[in-house]
Design a protein around this motif. Sequence first.
Motif, short mmCIF file in Angstrom:
data_model
loop_
_atom_site.label_atom_id
_atom_site.label_comp_id
_atom_site.label_asym_id
_atom_site.label_seq_id
_atom_site.Cartn_x
_atom_site.Cartn_y
_atom_site.Cartn_z
N ASP A 147 1.01 -1.29 0.05
CA ASP A 147 0.06 0.03 -0.03
C ASP A 147 0.82 1.19 0.08
O ASP A 147 2.10 1.11 0.36
N GLU B 176 1.40 5.20 0.95
CA GLU B 176 1.09 6.33 2.39
C GLU B 176 0.27 7.57 1.36
O GLU B 176 0.88 8.14 0.25
N LEU B 177 -0.61 8.05 2.08
CA LEU B 177 -1.35 9.13 1.60
C LEU B 177 -1.37 10.20 2.24
O LEU B 177 -1.13 9.92 3.62
N SER B 178 -1.64 11.43 1.95
CA SER B 178 -1.97 12.94 2.62
C SER B 178 -3.14 13.09 2.45
O SER B 178 -3.68 13.52 1.41
N SER C 86 -7.86 13.84 7.69
CA SER C 86 -7.43 12.87 8.60
C SER C 86 -6.15 13.34 9.36
O SER C 86 -5.43 13.86 8.81
N ARG D 80 -4.24 11.25 11.00
CA ARG D 80 -3.51 9.84 10.87
C ARG D 80 -2.95 9.44 9.68
O ARG D 80 -3.42 9.94 8.86
N LYS D 81 -1.97 8.70 9.73
CA LYS D 81 -1.45 8.35 8.38
C LYS D 81 -2.35 7.33 7.83
O LYS D 81 -2.77 6.28 8.40
N GLU D 82 -2.70 7.59 6.42
CA GLU D 82 -3.35 6.71 6.08
C GLU D 82 -2.98 5.97 4.53
O GLU D 82 -1.79 6.46 4.03
N MET D 83 -3.02 4.81 4.46
CA MET D 83 -2.51 3.84 3.38
C MET D 83 -3.53 3.36 2.45
O MET D 83 -4.77 2.97 2.99
N LEU E 164 -11.32 8.03 2.39
CA LEU E 164 -10.30 9.19 1.98
C LEU E 164 -10.37 10.14 1.01
O LEU E 164 -9.25 11.22 0.99
#
Length: 284
Positions: free
Chosen positions: A115, A117-119, A123, A125-128, A174
Amino acid sequence: QSTFSCVCFLLVMDDKSHRKWAVMVDGSAVSAKAFDAVCHFVCKQGGKEGGDHLSLIHCYDPALDAAKPFHLHGPFILSSYESNLFRARRLYDSLGLKKLKTRLVCKEYISTAEDVELSVAHSVRKEMAPSLIAALLRVADEEVQPQFIFVGSFGEGGNKIGCNGTVTDHLVRLSNSTTFIINHWRPLPPVGSQTTFVVALDGNETSRRGLAEVLRVAQATDRITGVLVGKSLTQREQEMMQQVEELVQSFRTAHGLGPASVPACRFVPYADTRKPVAQVGRHG
């Protein structure tokens, strides 16, 4: 049961700007239905000043496309919508509004096993997410920047999570845009018919913003119902109902948008139990 469900996030719109709509397609029948749905909204419920922008988005991995039938290759998928976009522009322009601007956005990406990593703006928290979802979100955020995204409940491939596919599930959580999920088993409402919106309310800012987003796309003939769920009808729920009426009235006065009738608020009591009291079927 509704043909589409709407997931609203805290997206700030400039009321004087033109609306930007986007639909994500992948060659499946459900994504084609999502295209029909966004055209339904753009033409039936577009801004009074016109000048809406409609973008079709598709991302593909050339290596994965090589193993697919030709009609599922990325460039062919978008090119197959050119005649449909022409008809959408012709219908939009015939309504006396300004010209509808359309574009096709086709981007390559490289599929990865891990996966990405997204910005995500909303959010903390770190999103994947899988590489395909990351590519779609990057195109939407950096190039298109739509207020509204339409997507089918599931696509041509991948795994389903409940009634939705993996891509749809990630986009709902997301995306920085208000997202419409087009259900695959329901027909679209006829052109010119009344649209019914149901908004879940719980008193926080997010639910009020959700109602405001619905007001932006609702016409005077449409119907909006707010649903509040609680153990009993308390002073708090009554104040929430009053806030809904005030929000609608102020929105109508300031922007000239929303339904002509005051939305009805319904209170639904529930029993305080840990056991499930009902199971709702998907098809009704």
